[in-house]
Design a protein around this motif. Sequence first.
Motif, PDB file in Angstrom:
ATOM      1  N   ARG A  69       5.576 148.825 -18.726  1.00  0.00           N
ATOM      2  CA  ARG A  69       4.840 148.995 -19.986  1.00  0.00           C
ATOM      3  C   ARG A  69       5.061 150.402 -20.532  1.00  0.00           C
ATOM      4  O   ARG A  69       5.152 151.355 -19.807  1.00  0.00           O
ATOM      5  CB  ARG A  69       3.357 148.735 -19.789  1.00  0.00           C
TER       6      ARG A  69
ATOM      7  N   THR B 207      -5.057 148.240 -29.925  1.00  0.00           N
ATOM      8  CA  THR B 207      -5.014 148.435 -28.474  1.00  0.00           C
ATOM      9  C   THR B 207      -6.440 148.365 -27.968  1.00  0.00           C
ATOM     10  O   THR B 207      -7.321 149.045 -28.502  1.00  0.00           O
ATOM     11  CB  THR B 207      -4.392 149.800 -28.116  1.00  0.00           C
ATOM     12  N   ASN B 208      -6.677 147.539 -26.934  1.00  0.00           N
ATOM     13  CA  ASN B 208      -8.038 147.389 -26.435  1.00  0.00           C
ATOM     14  C   ASN B 208      -8.238 148.155 -25.130  1.00  0.00           C
ATOM     15  O   ASN B 208      -7.325 148.815 -24.628  1.00  0.00           O
ATOM     16  CB  ASN B 208      -8.413 145.904 -26.287  1.00  0.00           C
TER      17      ASN B 208
ATOM     18  N   ARG C  32      -1.659 147.534 -35.581  1.00  0.00           N
ATOM     19  CA  ARG C  32      -1.511 147.695 -34.125  1.00  0.00           C
ATOM     20  C   ARG C  32      -2.892 147.937 -33.541  1.00  0.00           C
ATOM     21  O   ARG C  32      -3.549 148.909 -33.881  1.00  0.00           O
ATOM     22  CB  ARG C  32      -0.591 148.851 -33.795  1.00  0.00           C
TER      23      ARG C  32
ATOM     24  N   ASN D   2      -5.866 147.868 -22.298  1.00  0.00           N
ATOM     25  CA  ASN D   2      -4.533 148.334 -22.649  1.00  0.00           C
ATOM     26  C   ASN D   2      -3.625 147.208 -23.130  1.00  0.00           C
ATOM     27  O   ASN D   2      -2.406 147.290 -23.019  1.00  0.00           O
ATOM     28  CB  ASN D   2      -3.884 149.110 -21.496  1.00  0.00           C
ATOM     29  N   GLU D   3      -4.212 146.132 -23.647  1.00  0.00           N
ATOM     30  CA  GLU D   3      -3.439 145.081 -24.284  1.00  0.00           C
ATOM     31  C   GLU D   3      -3.119 145.535 -25.704  1.00  0.00           C
ATOM     32  O   GLU D   3      -3.902 146.260 -26.324  1.00  0.00           O
ATOM     33  CB  GLU D   3      -4.229 143.778 -24.312  1.00  0.00           C
ATOM     34  N   VAL D   4      -1.973 145.103 -26.208  1.00  0.00           N
ATOM     35  CA  VAL D   4      -1.535 145.497 -27.545  1.00  0.00           C
ATOM     36  C   VAL D   4      -1.417 144.253 -28.400  1.00  0.00           C
ATOM     37  O   VAL D   4      -0.829 143.255 -27.987  1.00  0.00           O
ATOM     38  CB  VAL D   4      -0.183 146.242 -27.481  1.00  0.00           C
TER      39      VAL D   4
ATOM     40  N   GLU E  47       0.677 141.662 -26.299  1.00  0.00           N
ATOM     41  CA  GLU E  47       1.253 142.121 -25.042  1.00  0.00           C
ATOM     42  C   GLU E  47       0.119 142.304 -24.043  1.00  0.00           C
ATOM     43  O   GLU E  47      -0.746 143.155 -24.232  1.00  0.00           O
ATOM     44  CB  GLU E  47       1.996 143.439 -25.232  1.00  0.00           C
ATOM     45  N   ARG E  48       0.128 141.479 -23.007  1.00  0.00           N
ATOM     46  CA  ARG E  48      -0.856 141.577 -21.927  1.00  0.00           C
ATOM     47  C   ARG E  48      -0.156 142.115 -20.697  1.00  0.00           C
ATOM     48  O   ARG E  48       1.051 142.297 -20.699  1.00  0.00           O
ATOM     49  CB  ARG E  48      -1.465 140.213 -21.644  1.00  0.00           C
TER      50      ARG E  48
ATOM     51  N   SER F  54     -10.881 151.572 -27.782  1.00  0.00           N
ATOM     52  CA  SER F  54      -9.889 150.723 -28.431  1.00  0.00           C
ATOM     53  C   SER F  54      -9.507 151.376 -29.753  1.00  0.00           C
ATOM     54  O   SER F  54     -10.257 152.190 -30.298  1.00  0.00           O
ATOM     55  CB  SER F  54     -10.434 149.306 -28.645  1.00  0.00           C
ATOM     56  N   THR F  55      -8.319 151.026 -30.252  1.00  0.00           N
ATOM     57  CA  THR F  55      -7.848 151.618 -31.500  1.00  0.00           C
ATOM     58  C   THR F  55      -7.265 150.553 -32.419  1.00  0.00           C
ATOM     59  O   THR F  55      -6.744 149.541 -31.953  1.00  0.00           O
ATOM     60  CB  THR F  55      -6.752 152.691 -31.262  1.00  0.00           C
TER      61      THR F  55
END
Length: 172
Positions: free
Chosen positions: A170, A102-103, A100, A106-108, A132-133, A77-78
């Motif tokens: 996406r 990101t997990n 921002r 890949n959700e944001v 964003e899912r 994640s970031t």
Amino acid sequence: MGCKDEVKNVVSHDVNPEKVPTMISRDVQTVVSDSGKVRYRITTPLWQMFENAEPPHWIFPKGVLAEEVDKKFKPVSTIRCDSAYYNELTKVWSLNGNVRITNAQNEVILTNHMFWDQDRHKLYSDSFIHIEREARVIEGYGYESNEDFTTYKINKVMAIFPIDENKFPRGE
């Protein structure tokens, strides 16, 4: 030869520990370990440490990228933001501006302000949040989550939008 007292000229200078960092580092990439395991990689153009301030803290005025890494040092994640503040006593990060996240799924998550409590393993915010899912977008005010973003709560949900992946793939 005889011993002679060395003369030292010392200039006394008052330094405000709240305004003058004890250390400044530029173009940093470092790793943070927890219980002997490397957990995070931090990258930043400027890191200011205020070790003598009350409370001791770090400031990242030009932004920071924090990546949670796996055993092979690949990002899981970031977190990116324009600036950050870290309180060494409470171990709480304040992430500011264009946050921002990101997990692993890949959700944001987008917001302008987020707190990350390392001891409680929580993220939280009272600001507007955009998530964003895979099949929907959720927006609201106020957010609380566990550290890996698998369980979260939005306090004031404003909207939930289903996404048609065929019309809006996406990443575009």
